[in-house]
Design an enzyme around this catalytic site. Structure first.
Site, PDB file in Angstrom:
ATOM      1  N   ARG A  57      34.979  45.279  27.870  1.00  0.00           N
ATOM      2  CA  ARG A  57      35.687  46.237  26.996  1.00  0.00           C
ATOM      3  C   ARG A  57      35.305  46.007  25.530  1.00  0.00           C
ATOM      4  NH1 ARG A  57      41.111  46.844  28.587  1.00  0.00           N
ATOM      5  NH2 ARG A  57      41.265  48.215  26.797  1.00  0.00           N
ATOM      6  N   ASN A  88      46.101  50.972  21.370  1.00  0.00           N
ATOM      7  CA  ASN A  88      44.686  50.721  21.655  1.00  0.00           C
ATOM      8  C   ASN A  88      44.241  49.394  21.051  1.00  0.00           C
ATOM      9  OD1 ASN A  88      44.790  53.207  22.802  1.00  0.00           O
ATOM     10  ND2 ASN A  88      43.754  54.285  21.135  1.00  0.00           N
ATOM     11  N   VAL A  89      43.285  48.784  21.713  1.00  0.00           N
ATOM     12  CA  VAL A  89      42.806  47.478  21.273  1.00  0.00           C
ATOM     13  C   VAL A  89      41.385  47.581  20.707  1.00  0.00           C
ATOM     14  CG1 VAL A  89      44.321  46.232  22.859  1.00  0.00           C
ATOM     15  CG2 VAL A  89      42.070  46.937  23.669  1.00  0.00           C
ATOM     16  N   HIS A 105      49.590  46.312  21.058  1.00  0.00           N
ATOM     17  CA  HIS A 105      49.093  45.664  22.278  1.00  0.00           C
ATOM     18  C   HIS A 105      47.939  44.699  21.988  1.00  0.00           C
ATOM     19  CE1 HIS A 105      50.903  48.971  25.107  1.00  0.00           C
ATOM     20  NE2 HIS A 105      51.810  48.145  24.632  1.00  0.00           N
ATOM     21  N   CYS A 116      48.685  26.700  21.740  1.00  0.00           N
ATOM     22  CA  CYS A 116      49.356  26.558  20.432  1.00  0.00           C
ATOM     23  C   CYS A 116      49.575  27.894  19.735  1.00  0.00           C
ATOM     24  CB  CYS A 116      48.571  25.623  19.512  1.00  0.00           C
ATOM     25  SG  CYS A 116      47.062  26.350  18.814  1.00  0.00           S
ATOM     26  N   CYS A 135      43.686  23.470  18.062  1.00  0.00           N
ATOM     27  CA  CYS A 135      44.242  22.326  18.813  1.00  0.00           C
ATOM     28  C   CYS A 135      43.279  21.801  19.870  1.00  0.00           C
ATOM     29  CB  CYS A 135      45.573  22.705  19.458  1.00  0.00           C
ATOM     30  SG  CYS A 135      45.406  23.756  20.918  1.00  0.00           S
ATOM     31  N   THR A 172      48.604  59.542  24.658  1.00  0.00           N
ATOM     32  CA  THR A 172      49.195  58.501  25.508  1.00  0.00           C
ATOM     33  C   THR A 172      50.000  59.165  26.613  1.00  0.00           C
ATOM     34  OG1 THR A 172      50.672  56.565  25.583  1.00  0.00           O
ATOM     35  CG2 THR A 172      51.093  58.166  23.825  1.00  0.00           C
ATOM     36  N   SER A 173      49.919  58.570  27.816  1.00  0.00           N
ATOM     37  CA  SER A 173      50.534  59.199  28.989  1.00  0.00           C
ATOM     38  C   SER A 173      52.037  59.002  29.033  1.00  0.00           C
ATOM     39  CB  SER A 173      49.901  58.648  30.273  1.00  0.00           C
ATOM     40  OG  SER A 173      50.139  57.257  30.360  1.00  0.00           O
ATOM     41  N   LEU A 198      46.100  65.754  25.880  1.00  0.00           N
ATOM     42  CA  LEU A 198      45.268  66.646  26.690  1.00  0.00           C
ATOM     43  C   LEU A 198      46.105  67.400  27.709  1.00  0.00           C
ATOM     44  CD1 LEU A 198      42.294  67.406  26.994  1.00  0.00           C
ATOM     45  CD2 LEU A 198      42.067  65.585  28.691  1.00  0.00           C
TER      46      LEU A 198
HETATM   47  C1  BJW Z   1      43.610  62.735  25.917  1.00  0.00           C
HETATM   48  C2  BJW Z   1      42.251  62.908  25.915  1.00  0.00           C
HETATM   49  C3  BJW Z   1      41.723  63.556  24.808  1.00  0.00           C
HETATM   50  C4  BJW Z   1      42.730  61.881  27.737  1.00  0.00           C
HETATM   51  N1  BJW Z   1      42.517  63.978  23.830  1.00  0.00           N
HETATM   52  N2  BJW Z   1      44.397  63.174  24.939  1.00  0.00           N
HETATM   53  C5  BJW Z   1      60.373  49.374  34.733  1.00  0.00           C
HETATM   54  C6  BJW Z   1      60.874  50.367  33.883  1.00  0.00           C
HETATM   55  C7  BJW Z   1      60.579  50.380  32.525  1.00  0.00           C
HETATM   56  C8  BJW Z   1      59.780  49.403  31.962  1.00  0.00           C
HETATM   57  C9  BJW Z   1      59.294  48.414  32.789  1.00  0.00           C
HETATM   58  C10 BJW Z   1      59.598  48.395  34.153  1.00  0.00           C
HETATM   59  N3  BJW Z   1      58.963  47.322  34.706  1.00  0.00           N
HETATM   60  C11 BJW Z   1      58.296  46.671  33.729  1.00  0.00           C
HETATM   61  C12 BJW Z   1      58.488  47.335  32.567  1.00  0.00           C
HETATM   62  C13 BJW Z   1      57.896  46.994  31.238  1.00  0.00           C
HETATM   63  C14 BJW Z   1      56.399  47.236  31.214  1.00  0.00           C
HETATM   64  C15 BJW Z   1      56.132  48.696  31.587  1.00  0.00           C
HETATM   65  O1  BJW Z   1      56.222  49.593  30.770  1.00  0.00           O
HETATM   66  N4  BJW Z   1      55.737  48.953  32.811  1.00  0.00           N
HETATM   67  C16 BJW Z   1      55.520  50.333  33.264  1.00  0.00           C
HETATM   68  C17 BJW Z   1      54.218  50.418  34.026  1.00  0.00           C
HETATM   69  C18 BJW Z   1      56.731  50.799  34.026  1.00  0.00           C
HETATM   70  N5  BJW Z   1      55.981  46.978  29.841  1.00  0.00           N
HETATM   71  C19 BJW Z   1      55.667  45.768  29.446  1.00  0.00           C
HETATM   72  O2  BJW Z   1      55.630  44.807  30.203  1.00  0.00           O
HETATM   73  C20 BJW Z   1      55.420  45.605  27.965  1.00  0.00           C
HETATM   74  N6  BJW Z   1      56.244  44.559  27.452  1.00  0.00           N
HETATM   75  C21 BJW Z   1      57.584  44.643  27.458  1.00  0.00           C
HETATM   76  O3  BJW Z   1      58.181  45.638  27.877  1.00  0.00           O
HETATM   77  O4  BJW Z   1      58.187  43.551  26.915  1.00  0.00           O
HETATM   78  C22 BJW Z   1      59.636  43.527  26.885  1.00  0.00           C
HETATM   79  C23 BJW Z   1      60.121  43.776  25.498  1.00  0.00           C
HETATM   80  C24 BJW Z   1      59.711  44.877  24.779  1.00  0.00           C
HETATM   81  C25 BJW Z   1      60.181  45.115  23.509  1.00  0.00           C
HETATM   82  C26 BJW Z   1      61.056  44.240  22.931  1.00  0.00           C
HETATM   83  C27 BJW Z   1      61.476  43.115  23.628  1.00  0.00           C
HETATM   84  C28 BJW Z   1      61.009  42.889  24.922  1.00  0.00           C
HETATM   85  C29 BJW Z   1      53.969  45.235  27.700  1.00  0.00           C
HETATM   86  C30 BJW Z   1      53.054  46.357  28.001  1.00  0.00           C
HETATM   87  C31 BJW Z   1      51.612  45.922  27.863  1.00  0.00           C
HETATM   88  C32 BJW Z   1      50.649  47.054  28.215  1.00  0.00           C
HETATM   89  N7  BJW Z   1      49.359  46.548  28.261  1.00  0.00           N
HETATM   90  C33 BJW Z   1      48.250  47.458  28.552  1.00  0.00           C
HETATM   91  C34 BJW Z   1      46.958  46.599  28.808  1.00  0.00           C
HETATM   92  C35 BJW Z   1      46.614  45.718  27.648  1.00  0.00           C
HETATM   93  C36 BJW Z   1      45.793  46.411  26.597  1.00  0.00           C
HETATM   94  C37 BJW Z   1      44.399  46.731  27.062  1.00  0.00           C
HETATM   95  O5  BJW Z   1      43.848  46.047  27.937  1.00  0.00           O
HETATM   96  O6  BJW Z   1      43.822  47.685  26.502  1.00  0.00           O
HETATM   97  O7  BJW Z   1      48.079  48.378  27.492  1.00  0.00           O
HETATM   98  S1  BJW Z   1      48.518  48.522  29.964  1.00  0.00           S
HETATM   99  C38 BJW Z   1      47.687  49.899  29.311  1.00  0.00           C
HETATM  100  O8  BJW Z   1      48.628  50.983  29.218  1.00  0.00           O
HETATM  101  C39 BJW Z   1      47.280  49.518  27.889  1.00  0.00           C
HETATM  102  C40 BJW Z   1      47.660  50.752  27.141  1.00  0.00           C
HETATM  103  O9  BJW Z   1      47.837  50.444  25.770  1.00  0.00           O
HETATM  104  C41 BJW Z   1      48.906  51.222  27.831  1.00  0.00           C
HETATM  105  C42 BJW Z   1      49.231  52.672  27.616  1.00  0.00           C
HETATM  106  O10 BJW Z   1      48.241  53.492  28.161  1.00  0.00           O
HETATM  107  P1  BJW Z   1      47.853  54.844  27.420  1.00  0.00           P
HETATM  108  O11 BJW Z   1      47.266  54.553  26.113  1.00  0.00           O
HETATM  109  O12 BJW Z   1      49.015  55.765  27.453  1.00  0.00           O
HETATM  110  O13 BJW Z   1      46.657  55.390  28.359  1.00  0.00           O
HETATM  111  P2  BJW Z   1      46.733  56.296  29.667  1.00  0.00           P
HETATM  112  O14 BJW Z   1      45.428  56.181  30.343  1.00  0.00           O
HETATM  113  O15 BJW Z   1      47.942  56.003  30.463  1.00  0.00           O
HETATM  114  O16 BJW Z   1      46.918  57.768  29.101  1.00  0.00           O
HETATM  115  C43 BJW Z   1      45.918  58.431  28.368  1.00  0.00           C
HETATM  116  C44 BJW Z   1      46.437  59.788  27.947  1.00  0.00           C
HETATM  117  O17 BJW Z   1      45.467  60.397  27.107  1.00  0.00           O
HETATM  118  C45 BJW Z   1      46.685  60.764  29.125  1.00  0.00           C
HETATM  119  O18 BJW Z   1      47.957  61.367  28.978  1.00  0.00           O
HETATM  120  C46 BJW Z   1      45.569  61.815  28.979  1.00  0.00           C
HETATM  121  O19 BJW Z   1      45.987  63.114  29.340  1.00  0.00           O
HETATM  122  C47 BJW Z   1      45.282  61.747  27.493  1.00  0.00           C
HETATM  123  N8  BJW Z   1      43.933  62.110  27.126  1.00  0.00           N
HETATM  124  N9  BJW Z   1      41.731  62.387  27.096  1.00  0.00           N
HETATM  125  C48 BJW Z   1      43.854  63.806  23.955  1.00  0.00           C
HETATM  126  N10 BJW Z   1      40.377  63.799  24.729  1.00  0.00           N
END
Ligand code: BJW
Length: 227
Positions: A57, A88-89, A105, A116, A135, A172-173, A198
């Site tokens: 990535r 995004n990262v 993220h 550490c 460390c 974002t989805s 989208l």
């Molecule tokens: C276009 C387009 C174009 C395409 N133009 N648009 C049950 C219920 C509720 C919550 C939870 C649960 N069980 C667990 C949880 C919490 C969990 C969670 O949400 N899980 C769900 C799956 C249910 N969340 C966590 O664990 C988070 N931490 C947390 O909650 O801690 C507790 C806490 C929070 C706050 C305070 C105190 C305590 C951590 C989440 C970490 C997510 N990590 C990832 C991977 C790491 C990063 C990486 O490798 O890049 O992050 S997962 C992945 O999803 C990545 C993304 O940032 C994230 C979001 O995805 P994104 O960006 O929305 O992408 P897509 O592919 O889903 O969508 C793309 C969109 O673009 C689509 O809609 C397309 O239509 C559109 N599109 N082309 C415009 N040209």
């Protein structure tokens, strides 16, 4: 009066820069199991697999260039008060010139020590045996927020939403919390909300306005209206 705008971005804004999204057809989660590459447990089980995934990535992100949507958001900073909260990262907001960016993220460009918690600039290729420069523990990992970990900047985001006049969600989805919950919080606070995506996201019905289409088209048009 300048608008106070909080803009949440997701993988869709970088799709037209050639970077894959997660949940679209053929996206990253169709090729890799989330529990293998995006959880602390997956990293503990097989750190080499996780480092390989993020090395790939990181290499792709280094080759990518910002698109018209990233550039439009950077230009918006000149005329409105903007905080870009990105999931995004990839670093493309900064590459386009945005200054006020919060990486909730984490970032491919950074490494961290699991022992550490020190952080430093990541090399292009990270290896499991890399030692922490602070460390010396061989516990280095990408500075990425995985499932079950607490995203960065939550207090700052909360404060920005409290002061916001407009909340926008782009590419974002709406499947991953806490980011997916920002729109409900914005509505609770009486902040105007708009989605640019989208296709309608999981939180579509919560937004007061939606602009459906590719970010490279919808975002510059939206920014022009705010300028
Ligand atoms: C276009 C387009 C174009 C395409 N133009 N648009 C049950 C219920 C509720 C919550 C939870 C649960 N069980 C667990 C949880 C919490 C969990 C969670 O949400 N899980 C769900 C799956 C249910 N969340 C966590 O664990 C988070 N931490 C947390 O909650 O801690 C507790 C806490 C929070 C706050 C305070 C105190 C305590 C951590 C989440 C970490 C997510 N990590 C990832 C991977 C790491 C990063 C990486 O490798 O890049 O992050 S997962 C992945 O999803 C990545 C993304 O940032 C994230 C979001 O995805 P994104 O960006 O929305 O992408 P897509 O592919 O889903 O969508 C793309 C969109 O673009 C689509 O809609 C397309 O239509 C559109 N599109 N082309 C415009 N040209």
């Amino acid at each position: 009066m300048r608008e106070q705008i909080v803009i949440l971005t997701g993988a869709g804004i970088s799709a037209e820069s050639g970077l894959g999204t997660f949940r679209d057809e053929g996206g990253l989660w169709a090729q890799h199991r989330i529990e293998d590459v995006a959880t602390p447990e997956g990293f503990a089980r097989d750190p080499e697999r996780v480092q390989r995934f993020y090395n790939m990535r990181r290499a792709e992100a280094r080759e990518a260039a910002p698109n018209a949507a990233h550039f439009a958001l950077a230009a918006l900073e000149a005329v409105q008060d903007v905080l870009v909260v990105t999931q995004n990262v990839d670093g493309l907001h900064e590459a386009a010139g945005s200054k006020n960016v919060l990486h909730m993220h984490g970032s491919l460009a950074r490494a961290m020590c699991g022992a550490c918690a020190a952080r430093w600039d990541a090399p292009l290729v990270m290896q499991v045996a890399d030692a922490c420069p602070h460390c010396a523990a061989q516990a280095t990992r990408p500075d990425i927020v995985w499932f079950g970990e607490i995203p960065y900047g939550m207090e700052e985001i909360d404060a920005a939403l409290q002061n916001a006049t407009l909340f926008a969600s782009i590419g974002t989805s709406g499947n991953v919390y806490p980011a997916a919950g920002f729109v409900a919080e914005a509505r609770r606070l009486g902040v105007r909300t708009v989605e640019l995506n989208l296709e309608p996201s999981a939180g579509y019905s919560l937004f007061e306005e939606a602009r459906i289409g590719p970010a490279s088209e919808t975002v510059p048009k939206w920014v022009a209206e705010l300028s």
